[in-house]
Design an enzyme around this catalytic site. Structure first.
Site, short mmCIF file in Angstrom:
data_model
loop_
_atom_site.label_atom_id
_atom_site.label_comp_id
_atom_site.label_asym_id
_atom_site.label_seq_id
_atom_site.Cartn_x
_atom_site.Cartn_y
_atom_site.Cartn_z
N GLY A 128 -2.91 3.63 -3.01
CA GLY A 128 -2.69 2.48 -3.86
C GLY A 128 -2.69 1.22 -3.02
CB SER B 273 -0.91 -0.01 1.24
OG SER B 273 -1.86 1.03 1.16
CG ASP B 274 3.10 4.75 -1.58
OD1 ASP B 274 4.05 4.56 -0.78
OD2 ASP B 274 2.92 5.83 -2.16
CD GLN B 275 -2.93 8.14 2.65
OE1 GLN B 275 -2.27 8.54 3.59
NE2 GLN B 275 -4.18 7.73 2.76
#
EC number: 3.6.1.-
Length: 192
Positions: A105, A68-70
């Site tokens: 993501g 995950s990425d933000q």
């Protein structure tokens, strides 16, 4: 069920994943998180989420790996983690009375089959008008220097909001659980 691995060092993501009451481990992926030329925010977070999961696939070769990425986007500009009070103050001053769009993501990689599901979940925060003293008090109280957008939605940061909109509030904290459950079910994971 294949064992779960969270490809993240984030304590916030670990706390969120624990809500699903599934056993998991975590590991920190070492990737270059630089933005590529011409890459928009949605493409960036999806690529990074996928790369985080794929980086761990060699070590965890019979697992379901969650990446995950933000990023936060204000007026077309990507806001990174502030890392210090000066940058956090500037971010909150810019957000005052405005809307910040958070793009998270999410990737779920089955390292046995190679199948990788990837998505981007958006969530918008509409900020109150924030004066200098409110910003200062908030930053001293919560010190959100490791958070995109310079606030913690799961804490006192909610006091900065006028309203929010989106399909999954957990995406604001960095791991969209509603979408993750959909992905896990596609891999045969029973929840609850």
């Amino acid at each position: 069920m294949l064992p779960l691995v969270l490809a993240s060092s984030s304590p916030y993501r670990r706390e969120l994943l624990a809500r699903l009451r599934l056993p998991f481990t975590w590991s920190t992926p070492a990737i270059d998180e630089s933005r590529k030329p011409e890459e928009d925010a949605s493409e960036l977070v999806q690529r990074l989420a996928r790369e985080k999961a794929q980086t761990l696939a060699t070590t965890y070769n019979q697992h379901l790996i969650i990446g995950s990425d933000q990023v936060a986007v204000l007026a077309g500009q990507i806001l990174g983690k502030p890392h210090d009070i000066m940058r956090a103050t500037a971010q909150l001053q810019a957000a005052s009375g405005s809307s910040v769009h958070f793009l998270t993501g999410l990737a779920l990689l089955n390292s046995t089959s190679g199948r990788c599901q990837v998505d981007c979940v958006s969530f918008t925060v509409h900020f109150r008008e924030l004066d200098e003293n409110s910003i200062k008090r908030y930053l001293e109280a919560e010190q959100p220097f490791d958070c995109a957008g310079s606030f913690k939605a799961e804490g006192l940061g909610v006091s900065l909001f006028r309203r929010t909109e989106g399909t999954d509030a957990t995406s604001l904290i960095g791991l969209p659980l509603i979408r993750l459950v959909d992905m896990l079910r596609q891999e045969g994971v029973q929840i609850p």
